[in-house]
Design an enzyme around this catalytic site. Sequence first.
Site, PDB file in Angstrom:
ATOM      1  CD  GLU A  13       7.341   2.922  11.325  1.00 17.03           C
ATOM      2  OE1 GLU A  13       6.218   3.259  11.751  1.00 17.03           O
ATOM      3  OE2 GLU A  13       7.967   3.566  10.444  1.00 17.03           O
ATOM      4  CE  LYS A  54       1.641   5.667  11.920  1.00 11.70           C
ATOM      5  NZ  LYS A  54       1.328   4.547  11.019  1.00 11.70           N
ATOM      6  N   GLY A  93       2.140   9.293  10.829  1.00 14.37           N
ATOM      7  CA  GLY A  93       0.912   9.813  10.253  1.00 14.37           C
ATOM      8  C   GLY A  93       0.087   8.751   9.557  1.00 14.37           C
ATOM      9  CE  LYS A 144       4.142   2.926   4.722  1.00 17.84           C
ATOM     10  NZ  LYS A 144       3.736   2.649   6.121  1.00 17.84           N
ATOM     11  CE  LYS A 198       6.939   5.595   7.171  1.00 16.57           C
ATOM     12  NZ  LYS A 198       6.001   5.444   8.312  1.00 16.57           N
ATOM     13  CB  SER A 255       5.728   7.733   4.471  1.00 20.19           C
ATOM     14  OG  SER A 255       5.525   6.347   4.353  1.00 20.19           O
ATOM     15  CG  ASP A 268       6.427   1.275   8.198  1.00 25.78           C
ATOM     16  OD1 ASP A 268       6.353   0.264   8.918  1.00 25.78           O
ATOM     17  OD2 ASP A 268       5.489   2.095   8.090  1.00 25.78           O
ATOM     18  CG  ASP A 316       3.099   2.272  13.494  1.00 21.47           C
ATOM     19  OD1 ASP A 316       2.198   2.623  14.273  1.00 21.47           O
ATOM     20  OD2 ASP A 316       3.044   2.527  12.273  1.00 21.47           O
TER      21      ASP A 316
END
Length: 383
Positions: free
Chosen positions: A218, A267, A295, A168, A166, A140, A193, A243
């Site tokens: 996400e 998670k 995570g 952000k 991934k 990530s 995400d 999530d």
Amino acid sequence: MSTELKIVAARLHRVRMPLVHAFQTSSHRKAFLDHILVELEDVSGAVGWGEIASSSDPYYAPETVESCWHIASQYLLPAVLGRSWTHPDQLQSVWSRVRGNYFAKAGVDMAAWVLHAEAESVPLATILGGTRTEVVAGVSLGIEPAIDDLLTEVQRQVDAGYPRVKLKIAPGWDIEPVRAVRSAYPKLDLHVDANGIYMVADLTHLRQLDEFGLTMIEQPFGPRELLAHAELQRAIRTPVCLDESVETLADLETAIALEALRILNIKVSRMGGLSAARAAHDRAQDAGLGVWCGGMHEFGVGRLANVALSSLPGFTLPSDVSGSEKYYARDVVVPAVVAVDGVVQVPTATGLGAVVDREWVEARTVAELTFQAEELTLRPEQE
């Protein structure tokens, strides 16, 4: 028959670890992390370790390190000390009066599972029902100062062998960074995400992401915006992944009924522990959802628990179980978690699968609290 256990001592260690690379999300930036390690000791002397991986600030979830310390020390640990049990699931009823506070519960639940595995002399993955011997890991990446910086970070992870990256995203840092990464890496398993930063009014804007062949989008909207997620999923080909919206099995049932997702990020911390996470895996698998393990930049204790969970058969997508060295120059477990060409081996040693480095934990500890069963005065509602 499972071994009967009785927790006679418990300790909380607030441990501060610097990150090797500062991490920026849609809400905040962090250069170090404080997590709480939970240590449960059985009457036999066996020890189980867990990790409360909450953020220091209430941006991802309402809980913070301080609130988790309070809940664990005042409610959860007093509830489990001195009680006999044979399976970690039995402890759920012990603290059932405590609403929410899933991160705090997750650390104690995790330690109980590790202690259970130690008592049965099997790896944590085995006792959870895992079937995989290795787990494909993804990484990530946070928001960078410029697109060129992001491309440099992506290349570093691709060179390390990670098959999934991934990104952000946030308003003002979404379409163009994603376009640049996809242009440079046309075949990379790529997903984004948002950590719930977008508003329902941004739905049309988010539809532009559909052109980049992402594995998933996400959590674009807030945790309770399930209707907005369902609307977006109807409007795009890219799977929507939830999530923050799914903290409980009831949340998952609602999301499934609304067709608000095609992929679930499980998670351990967000769902209150390994017991709940395993149940969510089973339900998601039954519903035909893609599943992966997210995570919270866990130290080695929580990271190894994530690896064990990811060995369950439904975790078919790369999970956030990348090697320790990506985040920490020295981890709290020996050996540290290692990814080779983006793959992490599931430990075969008993319990957590690694040894907690007490000397290093003590060197990084900023607060500590110890409980003994014989010294405990139970609250009236715990008697």
